[in-house]
Scaffold this active site. Structure first.
Site, PDB file in Angstrom:
ATOM      1  CB  SER A 180      -0.932   0.016   1.214  1.00 37.52           C
ATOM      2  OG  SER A 180      -0.186  -0.041   2.425  1.00 37.52           O
ATOM      3  CG  HIS A 208      -4.046  -1.148  -1.538  1.00 36.98           C
ATOM      4  ND1 HIS A 208      -4.482   0.153  -1.676  1.00 36.98           N
ATOM      5  CD2 HIS A 208      -3.770  -1.305  -0.216  1.00 36.98           C
ATOM      6  CE1 HIS A 208      -4.463   0.761  -0.502  1.00 36.98           C
ATOM      7  NE2 HIS A 208      -4.042  -0.101   0.400  1.00 36.98           N
ATOM      8  CE  LYS A 239      -6.853  -0.127   1.689  1.00 36.11           C
ATOM      9  NZ  LYS A 239      -7.497  -0.618   2.933  1.00 36.11           N
TER      10      LYS A 239
END
Length: 391
Positions: A180, A208, A239
Site C-alpha cells: 500500500s 489494494h 477501498k
C-alpha cells in the site's frame, strides 16, 4: 507528575520530529473534489479507486436496504446477526473472486485478525511474512503463538532460505498482494511455487488489488492467472468497493472452519445492512462493466508519466498508488501543507507507516478524476516542488 503525563511528552516529541499526524476532517462525500476542513479541494489521498464511495447506485441500494432490514443487525453473525444480505454478498464475492466460498467481516484489518490466529494458533506452527506487510497482518501474527519468520521484501531467495531452515506442524506464507505504501506487486507465481515446493499454505491480502488488478478488478490471482493456487485470499470492501468491511475467500472448508473459529465472526456484531447492500451493488457493477477499472489505469499512467517528466521520484510503483518520494518527514509534512493551500488534498506519510528517511506524499489516483483534475494537480505539484527545492 500525573500518571499520564508521558502521553503529552510523547505527543510533543512527535511534533518536534515532524511525525505528528494532523487529522483533517471531511465535510462531504468522498469524491474527486471533497470538502476538507471547510475547504473544497482535489482529493488525491483516499482509497476510492473507482469512485464508488459516492456512486448513485450504491447509495440507492443502501437506502433500500435500510427500509427493509433497518440500520443494524444487532447481533453477532453466529447467533442472530446473519441476514439474507450477508449470504448474498458472500455468494457474489466468491463468484467474483472465482473461489468456492467467501466470508465477510467488519473490516479488512479485522479479516486478517480473524484468519491468521485461527489457521496457525500453535507454537508448533510457523508463519513467513514479508517485511513490508500491512499492519493488520503484523497484528494478526502477534495474536498467534506460532513462530514468526520475516523475509526481505519481495526477496524470494531469502524466503526459500527461511522455508528450508524453519519447519513446523503448519507453515503459512503471508504477503500483501499490492503493497500500500510503494504500490509494488507481490511475485505471486514465485510465491505459489515456493508454497507448493515446501508444503506451505499461501495467504494473500489483496486489499489494494481488488478493483484494480485483473479482469474487471478481480485482483492479483486473476492478474497472474493463478485462480485456485492461493489458499487464503483476504480482501477489503473499503477501498475500491467504496464502502466498509472485509472478507476471506477460498475453499468451502476454509469458510466453514472460520465460521466456527474466527473470533471477530463469533464475538463482534455483523456489518450493517446498508453497507452490505452497497457492496453488493459495487460487485454487480464490476461483474458487468470494467470501464471504471480501465479509466483508473488510464489516469494512473498519465499522471505518473507527467510527474516523472517534471523530475519527481515516484518510486517503484506498478499500480495507481503513486508515492512522491521526499525523504525526511518534515519536508513531506511541509509539502502536504503547501499542496493543501493550493487546493490539493494529499497527505504526508512518514515513520512508522514507512521506514525513516522514506517519507513521501502518497497520491491515490481514482477513476473519479477527470483529465482536467489531473492537470490541475500536476500544475500544483510542480509549483510546490520548485518552491521547496524538490525539483
Amino acid at each position: 507528575m500525573g500518571k499520564l503525563d508521558f502521553l503529552t511528552e510523547e505527543i510533543e516529541e512527535l511534533k518536534k520530529v515532524g511525525l505528528y499526524n494532523t487529522i483533517r476532517v471531511i465535510g462531504s462525500a468522498q469524491d474527486a473534489w471533497t470538502e476538507v476542513d471547510g475547504k473544497k479541494v482535489l482529493n488525491m489521498c483516499s482509497n476510492n479507486y473507482l469512485g464508488f464511495a459516492n456512486h448513485p447506485e450504491l447509495k440507492k441500494k443502501a437506502m433500500e436496504a435500510i427500509e427493509i432490514y433497518g440500520v443494524g443487525p444487532a447481533a453477532v453473525r453466529s447467533i442472530a446477526g446473519t441476514m439474507h444480505l450477508h449470504n448474498i454478498l458472500e455468494e457474489k464475492l466468491a463468484r467474483f473472486k472465482k473461489t468456492e466460498a467467501a466470508l465477510s467481516f467488519q473490516g479488512g484489518f479485522i479479516a486478517n485478525l480473524a484468519v491468521i490466529p485461527a489457521i496457525i494458533p500453535s507454537p508448533e506452527d510457523v508463519v513467513f511474512s514479508d517485511e513490508l506487510n500491512h499492519a493488520s497482518i503484523i497484528d494478526g501474527i502477534r495474536l498467534t503463538k506460532a513462530k514468526r519468520v520475516i523475509y526481505r521484501h519481495l526477496d524470494m531467495n531469502h524466503l526459500e532460505e527461511q522455508l528450508k531452515t524453519h519447519h513446523g506442524r503448519r507453515k503459512l506464507i503471508v504477503s500483501d498482494g499490492v503493497f500500500s505504501m510503494d504500490g509494488d506487486i507481490a511475485p505471486l507465481p514465485e510465491l505459489v511455487e515456493l508454497a507448493e515446493k515446501y508444503d506451505a499454505l499461501l495467504m494473500i491480502d489483496d486489499a489494494h488489488g481488488e478493483g484494480v488488478l485483473g479482469s474487471h478488478g478481480r485482483g492479483i490471482s486473476d492478474h497472474f492467472g493463478l485462480h485456485g493456487k492461493v489458499h487464503i485470499e483476504v480482501g477489503t470492501l473499503s477501498k475500491a468497493f467504496g464502502v466498509v468491511g472485509g472478507f476471506v475467500a477460498g475453499s468451502k472448508a476454509l469458510v466453514e472452519f472460520l465460521k466456527q473459529k474466527a473470533r471477530p465472526f463469533l464475538f463482534s456484531s455483523a456489518t450493517t445492512p446498508a453497507d452490505v447492500a452497497a457492496v453488493i451493488a459495487a460487485v454487480d457493477i464490476l461483474e458487468n462493466d470494467d470501464s471504471l477499472v480501465k479509466k483508473l489505469w488510464d489516469n494512473a499512467r498519465y499522471f505518473k508519466e507527467k510527474m516523472r517528466d517534471l523530475g519527481f521520484d515516484t518510486g517503484q510503483s506498478q499500480t495507481p498508488i503513486t508515492p512522491v518520494m521526499l525523504g525526511e518527514a518534515p519536508l513531506a509534512q511541509e509539502f502536504s501543507r503547501r499542496l493543501f493551500e493550493e487546493g490539493i488534498f494529499a497527505q504526508a506519510i512518514g515513520y512508522p507507516t514507512v521506514p525513516r528517511g522514506k517519507a513521501r506524499i502518497r497520491v491515490m489516483l481514482s477513476a473519479a478524476h477527470s483529465r482536467e483534475d489531473l492537470d490541475f494537480a500536476l500544475e500544483k505539484f510542480e509549483k510546490v516542488g520548485k518552491e521547496l527545492g524538490v525539483i
